[in-house]
Design a protein around this motif. Structure first.
Motif, mmCIF file in Angstrom:
data_model
loop_
_atom_site.group_PDB
_atom_site.id
_atom_site.type_symbol
_atom_site.label_atom_id
_atom_site.label_comp_id
_atom_site.label_asym_id
_atom_site.label_seq_id
_atom_site.Cartn_x
_atom_site.Cartn_y
_atom_site.Cartn_z
ATOM 1 N N PRO A 73 1.013 -1.228 -0.122
ATOM 2 C CA PRO A 73 0.081 -0.071 0.102
ATOM 3 C C PRO A 73 0.750 1.284 0.074
ATOM 4 O O PRO A 73 2.123 1.274 0.374
ATOM 5 N N ASN A 74 0.377 2.349 -0.528
ATOM 6 C CA ASN A 74 0.954 3.510 -0.661
ATOM 7 C C ASN A 74 1.589 4.179 0.508
ATOM 8 O O ASN A 74 2.652 4.594 0.740
ATOM 9 N N ILE A 131 2.376 2.434 3.303
ATOM 10 C CA ILE A 131 3.530 1.581 3.713
ATOM 11 C C ILE A 131 4.713 1.765 2.651
ATOM 12 O O ILE A 131 6.029 1.895 3.225
ATOM 13 N N LEU A 132 4.508 2.223 1.584
ATOM 14 C CA LEU A 132 5.462 2.534 0.452
ATOM 15 C C LEU A 132 6.342 3.444 0.975
ATOM 16 O O LEU A 132 7.554 3.705 0.722
ATOM 17 N N LYS A 133 5.531 4.512 1.572
ATOM 18 C CA LYS A 133 6.229 5.800 1.826
ATOM 19 C C LYS A 133 7.242 5.600 2.887
ATOM 20 O O LYS A 133 8.253 6.137 3.003
ATOM 21 N N ILE A 134 6.805 4.678 4.054
ATOM 22 C CA ILE A 134 7.744 4.368 5.060
ATOM 23 C C ILE A 134 8.861 3.663 4.462
ATOM 24 O O ILE A 134 10.009 4.142 5.182
ATOM 25 N N ILE A 135 8.649 2.814 3.852
ATOM 26 C CA ILE A 135 9.943 2.117 3.306
ATOM 27 C C ILE A 135 10.737 2.943 2.613
ATOM 28 O O ILE A 135 12.039 3.090 2.881
ATOM 29 N N GLN A 136 10.156 3.859 1.897
ATOM 30 C CA GLN A 136 11.269 5.032 1.096
ATOM 31 C C GLN A 136 11.851 5.613 1.976
ATOM 32 O O GLN A 136 13.247 6.336 1.748
ATOM 33 N N SER A 137 11.118 6.279 2.980
ATOM 34 C CA SER A 137 11.824 6.962 4.009
ATOM 35 C C SER A 137 12.881 6.483 4.687
ATOM 36 O O SER A 137 13.964 7.085 4.989
ATOM 37 N N GLN A 138 12.554 5.059 5.084
ATOM 38 C CA GLN A 138 13.722 4.421 5.771
ATOM 39 C C GLN A 138 14.814 4.234 4.949
ATOM 40 O O GLN A 138 16.072 4.164 5.423
ATOM 41 N N CYS A 139 14.616 4.032 3.425
ATOM 42 C CA CYS A 139 15.833 4.095 2.614
ATOM 43 C C CYS A 139 16.675 5.301 2.531
ATOM 44 O O CYS A 139 17.981 5.167 2.579
ATOM 45 N N GLN A 140 16.259 6.399 2.782
ATOM 46 C CA GLN A 140 16.725 7.600 2.845
ATOM 47 C C GLN A 140 17.493 7.955 3.913
ATOM 48 O O GLN A 140 18.621 8.016 3.999
ATOM 49 N N THR A 141 17.024 7.445 5.120
ATOM 50 C CA THR A 141 17.700 7.413 6.365
ATOM 51 C C THR A 141 18.657 6.622 6.554
ATOM 52 O O THR A 141 19.898 7.158 6.985
ATOM 53 N N ALA A 142 18.894 5.645 5.968
ATOM 54 C CA ALA A 142 19.702 4.534 6.046
ATOM 55 C C ALA A 142 21.020 4.996 5.028
ATOM 56 O O ALA A 142 21.932 4.930 5.499
ATOM 57 N N ASN A 143 20.375 5.124 3.648
ATOM 58 C CA ASN A 143 21.457 5.738 2.757
ATOM 59 C C ASN A 143 22.535 4.805 2.702
ATOM 60 O O ASN A 143 23.787 5.302 2.542
ATOM 61 N N ALA A 172 7.960 -3.215 6.891
ATOM 62 C CA ALA A 172 6.560 -3.298 6.264
ATOM 63 C C ALA A 172 5.788 -4.136 6.750
ATOM 64 O O ALA A 172 4.529 -4.329 6.734
ATOM 65 N N GLY A 173 6.337 -5.349 7.643
ATOM 66 C CA GLY A 173 5.421 -6.475 8.001
ATOM 67 C C GLY A 173 5.687 -7.708 7.063
ATOM 68 O O GLY A 173 6.333 -7.826 6.355
ATOM 69 N N PRO A 174 5.091 -8.696 7.686
ATOM 70 C CA PRO A 174 5.481 -10.323 7.062
ATOM 71 C C PRO A 174 4.860 -10.327 5.913
ATOM 72 O O PRO A 174 5.136 -11.522 5.172
ATOM 73 N N ASP A 175 3.941 -9.546 5.555
ATOM 74 C CA ASP A 175 3.070 -9.831 4.554
ATOM 75 C C ASP A 175 3.804 -9.329 2.908
ATOM 76 O O ASP A 175 3.462 -9.794 1.736
ATOM 77 N N ARG A 228 6.646 -4.970 -7.387
ATOM 78 C CA ARG A 228 6.346 -5.275 -9.086
ATOM 79 C C ARG A 228 4.712 -5.191 -9.069
ATOM 80 O O ARG A 228 4.106 -4.615 -9.810
ATOM 81 N N HIS A 229 4.180 -5.911 -8.006
ATOM 82 C CA HIS A 229 2.582 -5.827 -7.844
ATOM 83 C C HIS A 229 2.330 -4.324 -7.688
ATOM 84 O O HIS A 229 1.058 -4.002 -8.141
ATOM 85 N N SER A 230 2.691 -3.688 -6.853
ATOM 86 C CA SER A 230 2.397 -2.404 -6.519
ATOM 87 C C SER A 230 2.571 -1.246 -7.765
ATOM 88 O O SER A 230 1.752 -0.385 -7.918
ATOM 89 N N MET A 231 3.642 -1.520 -8.463
ATOM 90 C CA MET A 231 3.900 -0.687 -9.432
ATOM 91 C C MET A 231 2.682 -0.742 -10.414
ATOM 92 O O MET A 231 2.215 0.146 -11.114
ATOM 93 N N ARG A 232 2.017 -2.153 -10.857
ATOM 94 C CA ARG A 232 0.991 -2.285 -11.655
ATOM 95 C C ARG A 232 -0.255 -1.769 -11.157
ATOM 96 O O ARG A 232 -0.791 -0.989 -12.060
ATOM 97 N N ASP A 233 -0.494 -1.686 -9.782
ATOM 98 C CA ASP A 233 -1.594 -0.938 -9.258
ATOM 99 C C ASP A 233 -1.472 0.316 -9.326
ATOM 100 O O ASP A 233 -2.383 1.141 -9.626
ATOM 101 N N ARG A 234 -0.263 0.979 -8.741
ATOM 102 C CA ARG A 234 -0.236 2.525 -8.990
ATOM 103 C C ARG A 234 -0.301 2.920 -10.310
ATOM 104 O O ARG A 234 -0.910 3.917 -10.697
ATOM 105 N N LEU A 235 0.000 2.308 -11.273
ATOM 106 C CA LEU A 235 -0.213 2.641 -12.859
ATOM 107 C C LEU A 235 -1.634 2.498 -13.165
ATOM 108 O O LEU A 235 -2.025 3.304 -13.839
#
Length: 286
Positions: free
Chosen positions: A107-108, A110-122, A227-230, A237-244
């Motif tokens: 979901p969007n 959770i996606l934002k949380i993941i991307q934020s964590q990516c920038q923090t870890a860098n 993001a959780g166990p799911d 890739r599934h998210s990208m298809r849904d977002r488009l």
């Protein structure tokens, strides 16, 4: 087992994973049913082999992949040497109800949380995750990029996904150019600047092989913590298809961005959508 060696020789594919997979599956058959002439196996033995795979703990999708490999080995040898007989591993019944759960799109929120964590870890692993998150690339496609595949100074920055000796592509349609926007552009710039190697991610790739399996284990472990166990890396890739889909992107455009095959006859006609048009649609989901 002779058929496996013939198969590898005829295919002329020296990819380690391809060779290892064919040899492993051939050894499975020889172990369970005996190392016999390939046209001497009975359909009942193929069913016995299916049950052995399931009892071994494989999910039904893994069993189907094993059978696809064994069928290919036998079919090629039958055709190549004009052998009499049939392939007992064709048409083996695969039971329903054993299918693994369908992967969920991320979901969007959770996606934002993941991307934020990516920038923090860098760091390198998070750059790889972030690159995938806004391109929908397969893990091996991203991990196997060379620096020459990354074009950051173009009017539309993009990655050129193409086969390499160290990393082949899943299908012919997987070869494509994908624009870099949002977090994928940030990640590509970070990784490019940090790499002192010909490869964008030298931790996961060298001249001989793309180590996407080891990368997958480590990245999925981190992703489940955030993001959780799911969710797993392939969930992007599934998210990208849904977002488009959410921005009414045409299905053939979605297929070209993600390297999916639609199976339609017209798929191979024409040059496809331009890089600029792909960029415009990817901008809409950011």
């Amino acid at each position: 087992l002779d058929a496996v060696e013939n198969y590898l020789r005829i295919k002329c594919n020296d990819g380690r994973i391809f060779v290892r997979t064919a040899q492993r599956n051939g050894n499975y058959v020889a172990k369970v049913l005996g190392n016999k002439p390939i046209t001497s196996y009975a359909t009942s033995e193929a069913a016995q082999f299916r049950d052995w795979c399931l009892d071994k703990g494989m999910n039904i999708n893994s069993v189907k992949r094993v059978f696809a490999s064994v069928r290919s080995i036998i079919n090629l040898n039958i055709r190549e040497y004009g052998l009499e007989g049939t392939n007992a591993f064709s048409g083996t019944y695969m039971p329903d109800g054993f299918d693994t759960p369908k992967r969920k799109p991320i979901p969007n929120d959770i996606l934002k949380i993941i991307q934020s964590q990516c920038q923090t870890a860098n760091d390198v692993p998070r750059w790889l995750v972030a690159l995938i998150s806004d391109t929908g690339m397969r893990l091996s496609e991203a991990a196997g990029l060379s620096k020459d595949d990354v074009h950051l100074d173009e009017k539309v920055p993009y990655v050129d996904i193409k086969p390499h000796p160290w990393r082949r592509l899943k299908t012919a349609g997987s070869q494509r150019k994908v624009p870099l926007v949002g977090m994928s552009l940030w990640a590509a710039r970070q990784a490019y600047a940090a790499s002192n190697s010909p490869f964008l991610f030298p931790r996961y790739c060298d001249e001989k092989e793309c180590h996407s399996n080891s990368a997958s284990a480590a990245l999925n472990k981190w992703l489940k913590q955030v993001a959780g166990p799911d969710y797993v890396i392939h969930s992007f890739r599934h998210s990208m298809r849904d977002r488009l889909r959410a921005v009414n992107c045409p299905s053939d455009m979605i297929d070209q961005i993600g390297g999916w095959s639609s199976g339609k006859i017209g798929e191979g006609y024409g040059e496809g959508h331009s890089l600029v048009r792909k960029w415009e649609w990817l901008r809409k989901i950011n």
